[in-house]
Design a protein around this motif. Structure first.
Motif, PDB file in Angstrom:
ATOM      1  N   VAL A 299       0.827  -1.433   0.065  1.00  0.00           N
ATOM      2  CA  VAL A 299       0.026   0.017  -0.096  1.00  0.00           C
ATOM      3  C   VAL A 299       0.903   1.222  -0.131  1.00  0.00           C
ATOM      4  CG1 VAL A 299      -1.666   1.099   1.287  1.00  0.00           C
ATOM      5  CG2 VAL A 299      -1.775  -1.224   1.039  1.00  0.00           C
ATOM      6  N   ILE A 300       1.935   1.269   0.537  1.00  0.00           N
ATOM      7  CA  ILE A 300       2.893   2.415   0.636  1.00  0.00           C
ATOM      8  C   ILE A 300       3.412   2.364  -0.671  1.00  0.00           C
ATOM      9  CG2 ILE A 300       4.814   3.192   1.817  1.00  0.00           C
ATOM     10  CD1 ILE A 300       2.539   2.964   3.624  1.00  0.00           C
ATOM     11  N   ASN A 301       3.690   1.511  -1.387  1.00  0.00           N
ATOM     12  CA  ASN A 301       4.647   1.474  -2.723  1.00  0.00           C
ATOM     13  C   ASN A 301       3.487   2.170  -3.665  1.00  0.00           C
ATOM     14  OD1 ASN A 301       6.554   0.047  -1.885  1.00  0.00           O
ATOM     15  ND2 ASN A 301       6.148  -1.806  -2.548  1.00  0.00           N
ATOM     16  N   VAL A 302       2.074   1.836  -3.373  1.00  0.00           N
ATOM     17  CA  VAL A 302       1.208   2.319  -4.132  1.00  0.00           C
ATOM     18  C   VAL A 302       1.057   3.923  -4.041  1.00  0.00           C
ATOM     19  CG1 VAL A 302      -1.308   2.624  -4.465  1.00  0.00           C
ATOM     20  CG2 VAL A 302      -0.573   0.443  -4.260  1.00  0.00           C
ATOM     21  N   LEU A 303       1.239   4.326  -2.698  1.00  0.00           N
ATOM     22  CA  LEU A 303       1.350   5.650  -2.581  1.00  0.00           C
ATOM     23  C   LEU A 303       2.591   6.431  -3.052  1.00  0.00           C
ATOM     24  CD1 LEU A 303      -0.357   6.012   1.067  1.00  0.00           C
ATOM     25  CD2 LEU A 303      -1.364   6.549  -1.151  1.00  0.00           C
ATOM     26  N   GLY A 304       3.771   5.701  -3.194  1.00  0.00           N
ATOM     27  CA  GLY A 304       5.076   6.080  -3.526  1.00  0.00           C
ATOM     28  C   GLY A 304       4.938   6.361  -4.983  1.00  0.00           C
ATOM     29  N   GLY A 305       4.454   5.342  -5.714  1.00  0.00           N
ATOM     30  CA  GLY A 305       4.110   5.359  -7.263  1.00  0.00           C
ATOM     31  C   GLY A 305       3.455   6.806  -7.581  1.00  0.00           C
ATOM     32  N   VAL A 306       2.443   7.059  -6.764  1.00  0.00           N
ATOM     33  CA  VAL A 306       1.498   8.183  -7.197  1.00  0.00           C
ATOM     34  C   VAL A 306       2.341   9.343  -6.799  1.00  0.00           C
ATOM     35  CG1 VAL A 306      -0.514   9.304  -6.543  1.00  0.00           C
ATOM     36  CG2 VAL A 306      -0.651   6.924  -6.626  1.00  0.00           C
ATOM     37  N   LEU A 307       2.950   9.564  -5.750  1.00  0.00           N
ATOM     38  CA  LEU A 307       3.780  10.669  -5.457  1.00  0.00           C
ATOM     39  C   LEU A 307       4.801  10.960  -6.297  1.00  0.00           C
ATOM     40  CD1 LEU A 307       3.470  10.456  -1.456  1.00  0.00           C
ATOM     41  CD2 LEU A 307       2.417  12.033  -2.809  1.00  0.00           C
ATOM     42  N   VAL A 308       5.842   9.915  -6.620  1.00  0.00           N
ATOM     43  CA  VAL A 308       7.165  10.001  -7.112  1.00  0.00           C
ATOM     44  C   VAL A 308       7.105   9.931  -8.618  1.00  0.00           C
ATOM     45  CG1 VAL A 308       9.397   9.148  -7.758  1.00  0.00           C
ATOM     46  CG2 VAL A 308       8.310   8.960  -5.528  1.00  0.00           C
ATOM     47  N   TYR A 309       6.036   9.291  -9.375  1.00  0.00           N
ATOM     48  CA  TYR A 309       6.004   9.062 -10.745  1.00  0.00           C
ATOM     49  C   TYR A 309       4.599   9.797 -11.241  1.00  0.00           C
ATOM     50  CZ  TYR A 309       9.864   6.090 -10.237  1.00  0.00           C
ATOM     51  OH  TYR A 309      11.019   5.407 -10.102  1.00  0.00           O
ATOM     52  N   LYS A 310       3.849  10.381 -10.381  1.00  0.00           N
ATOM     53  CA  LYS A 310       2.562  11.294 -10.660  1.00  0.00           C
ATOM     54  C   LYS A 310       1.498  10.164 -11.452  1.00  0.00           C
ATOM     55  CE  LYS A 310       4.525  14.782  -9.154  1.00  0.00           C
ATOM     56  NZ  LYS A 310       4.158  15.322  -7.668  1.00  0.00           N
ATOM     57  N   GLU A 311       1.798   8.757 -10.950  1.00  0.00           N
ATOM     58  CA  GLU A 311       0.662   8.061 -11.595  1.00  0.00           C
ATOM     59  C   GLU A 311      -0.704   8.373 -11.143  1.00  0.00           C
ATOM     60  OE1 GLU A 311       2.056   4.307 -10.006  1.00  0.00           O
ATOM     61  OE2 GLU A 311       3.792   4.132 -11.375  1.00  0.00           O
ATOM     62  N   GLU A 312      -1.801   7.788 -12.116  1.00  0.00           N
ATOM     63  CA  GLU A 312      -3.228   8.099 -11.774  1.00  0.00           C
ATOM     64  C   GLU A 312      -3.592   7.218 -10.518  1.00  0.00           C
ATOM     65  OE1 GLU A 312      -5.639   7.158 -15.239  1.00  0.00           O
ATOM     66  OE2 GLU A 312      -4.375   8.506 -16.614  1.00  0.00           O
ATOM     67  N   ILE A 318      -8.335   4.145  -5.106  1.00  0.00           N
ATOM     68  CA  ILE A 318      -8.418   4.549  -3.696  1.00  0.00           C
ATOM     69  C   ILE A 318      -9.317   3.380  -2.934  1.00  0.00           C
ATOM     70  CG2 ILE A 318      -9.691   6.183  -2.505  1.00  0.00           C
ATOM     71  CD1 ILE A 318      -9.314   8.118  -4.730  1.00  0.00           C
ATOM     72  N   VAL A 319     -10.121   2.871  -3.624  1.00  0.00           N
ATOM     73  CA  VAL A 319     -11.103   1.832  -2.951  1.00  0.00           C
ATOM     74  C   VAL A 319     -10.095   0.490  -2.679  1.00  0.00           C
ATOM     75  CG1 VAL A 319     -13.059  -0.117  -3.179  1.00  0.00           C
ATOM     76  CG2 VAL A 319     -13.102   2.440  -3.947  1.00  0.00           C
ATOM     77  N   SER A 320      -9.212   0.052  -3.749  1.00  0.00           N
ATOM     78  CA  SER A 320      -8.345  -1.129  -3.513  1.00  0.00           C
ATOM     79  C   SER A 320      -7.568  -0.847  -2.448  1.00  0.00           C
ATOM     80  CB  SER A 320      -7.560  -1.426  -4.796  1.00  0.00           C
ATOM     81  OG  SER A 320      -8.450  -1.790  -5.720  1.00  0.00           O
ATOM     82  N   THR A 321      -6.953   0.533  -2.169  1.00  0.00           N
ATOM     83  CA  THR A 321      -6.083   0.593  -1.418  1.00  0.00           C
ATOM     84  C   THR A 321      -6.710   0.626  -0.042  1.00  0.00           C
ATOM     85  OG1 THR A 321      -4.696   2.174  -2.727  1.00  0.00           O
ATOM     86  CG2 THR A 321      -4.142   2.483  -0.383  1.00  0.00           C
ATOM     87  N   LEU A 322      -7.614   1.221   0.155  1.00  0.00           N
ATOM     88  CA  LEU A 322      -8.314   1.241   1.380  1.00  0.00           C
ATOM     89  C   LEU A 322      -8.911  -0.308   1.959  1.00  0.00           C
ATOM     90  CD1 LEU A 322     -10.925   4.317   0.995  1.00  0.00           C
ATOM     91  CD2 LEU A 322      -8.898   4.175   2.330  1.00  0.00           C
ATOM     92  N   MET A 323      -9.193  -1.064   0.770  1.00  0.00           N
ATOM     93  CA  MET A 323      -9.282  -2.457   1.251  1.00  0.00           C
ATOM     94  C   MET A 323      -8.257  -3.177   2.138  1.00  0.00           C
ATOM     95  SD  MET A 323     -12.265  -3.472  -1.762  1.00  0.00           S
ATOM     96  CE  MET A 323     -12.682  -5.302  -0.960  1.00  0.00           C
ATOM     97  N   CYS A 324      -7.017  -2.905   1.344  1.00  0.00           N
ATOM     98  CA  CYS A 324      -5.672  -3.408   1.588  1.00  0.00           C
ATOM     99  C   CYS A 324      -5.617  -2.776   3.274  1.00  0.00           C
ATOM    100  CB  CYS A 324      -4.714  -3.149   0.811  1.00  0.00           C
ATOM    101  SG  CYS A 324      -4.679  -3.872  -0.847  1.00  0.00           S
ATOM    102  N   GLY A 325      -5.652  -1.673   3.396  1.00  0.00           N
ATOM    103  CA  GLY A 325      -5.411  -1.156   4.413  1.00  0.00           C
ATOM    104  C   GLY A 325      -6.270  -1.609   5.691  1.00  0.00           C
TER     105      GLY A 325
END
Length: 379
Positions: A299-312, A318-325
């Motif tokens: 989940v942290i990697n997901v956020l890292g990809g969004v912050l560093v590489y401006k991924e969509e 968002i739902v997938s990340t919340l479910m994982c968390g």
């Protein structure tokens, strides 16, 4: 007879030392897993984003950092004299062969991961890798007789549903210029990497049952990484070898040769931290807990990809990340309750052993009822 006694005492000392250092070792290994998992995913994607194209190079760097393990293996005994155990003591031929076999399996897993990360966004591949948890639970039940409880089943269901949601949205997640066929290859390769890794975790837990100290875990990891590196080196040789790697650094990588080698070196170190942290977590806890901790880091990697590489980062992610968390937090809370109940049960048993004559008070009765209810739910 004396040699046997000495060996037994040494084994006992190592076990006792490991127990005393349990919490520091656990924290160190989780820190290595956290730093290694996040940085290795981002660095691997950085390599491919800037025209790095060799999947074998990406595979090779995941295990080529094995010389770093010589430091914790040999320095404590030969230089610091901080342990009486000689490196590779009681490292039997059986453990050696198992380590080589698992190392080759890790090498294939690394190749599949490289194929996946070369085509998919970091956030997508991270969420897909979270699906390995359902395989880990199933294989843990088969291989190490892991007990299925509400908390681990709930966690697995949430994580699996999150990955399924992401798969349904795959058409809208393809990077610009990436064909549907390549996206599918990346998707399947990432799922395959997760499946292989989920097999690795319970197998290692079963093997670690015969390992009496953390030092042996590091030694096994060294052998595994050497085997994985040999496999990757053979693949690189078939793909042009290190000469092709030098050519890629000079002519292909668009950030320059120095940045190329810095990226490769950083990747080597970060992957070694990741794998050593994983092995330590499995040794100190169990395969399913190690898998859940890794999934939480995805989940942290997901956020890292969004912050560093401006991924969509649209609604599905968002739902997938919340479910994982949510799944991870429910598991951690369940483990907390379980450990608390175990301590309470131990206390009640101690009272029974001491033959306390007085009847239990209202608070003790409530605790006893809660304990029995928890045991019933975990049947």
């Amino acid at each position: 007879m004396n040699n046997t006694t000495s060996s037994d005492e040494q084994s006992h000392d190592e076990r006792t030392m490991t127990n005393k250092r349990y919490l520091p070792l656990l924290l160190i290994n989780y820190a290595c897993l956290f730093v290694g998992s996040l940085s290795s995913s981002l660095l691997s994607k950085y390599y491919f984003n800037h025209k790095g194209s060799s999947r074998w190079v990406s595979t090779w760097v995941q295990s080529a950092g094995f010389p770093l393990l010589f430091i914790p293996i040999f320095l404590p005994y030969f230089l610091f004299k901080s342990t009486q155990r000689k490196p590779f003591t009681q490292f039997t031929p059986k453990i050696l062969m198992l380590s080589i076999f698992i190392g080759l399996m890790i090498g294939i897993n690394n190749l599949l991961f490289s194929w996946g990360i070369s085509y998919l966004p970091v956030s997508t591949s991270s969420l897909l890798l979270s699906s390995q948890l359902v395989f880990t639970l199933i294989l843990s039940v088969i291989i190490v007789k892991q007990k299925i409880t509400f908390m681990n089943l709930n966690c697995v269901i949430l994580l699996t549903l999150g990955s399924a949601l992401l798969a349904l949205e795959s058409n809208n997640d393809k990077p610009h210029g990436l064909t549907r066929a390549k996206y599918f290859i990346g998707f399947v390769a990432t799922i395959g990497a997760g499946l292989l890794f989920s097999l690795y975790l319970p197998i290692m837990e079963k093997i670690y049952n015969e390992v009496y100290c953390y030092a042996m875990v590091v030694e096994m990891q060294l052998v595994m990484e050497i085997a994985a590196t040999v496999l990757a080196t053979v693949g690189m040789a078939c793909d042009g070898g290190f000469a092709e790697m030098k050519k890629e650094a000079r002519e292909v990588f668009d950030k320059g040769e120095s940045v190329y080698w810095a990226t490769v070196t950083s990747n080597v170190v970060s992957w070694q931290l990741c794998f050593m942290g994983t092995a330590g977590m499995v040794f100190l806890t169990c395969s399913i807990t190690g898998g859940i901790c890794m999934t939480a880091l995805l989940v942290i990697n997901v956020l890292g990809g969004v912050l560093v590489y401006k991924e969509e980062f649209g609604g599905i992610k968002i739902v997938s990340t919340l479910m994982c968390g949510w799944g991870f937090c429910s598991y951690v809370y369940g483990m907390y309750v379980k450990n608390k109940m175990k301590n309470l049960d131990h206390g009640l048993e101690q009272n029974q052993i001491m033959n306390i004559a007085r009847p239990p008070n209202a608070i003790e009765m409530a605790q006893l009822v809660a304990l029995r209810a928890n045991n019933f739910l975990n049947l």
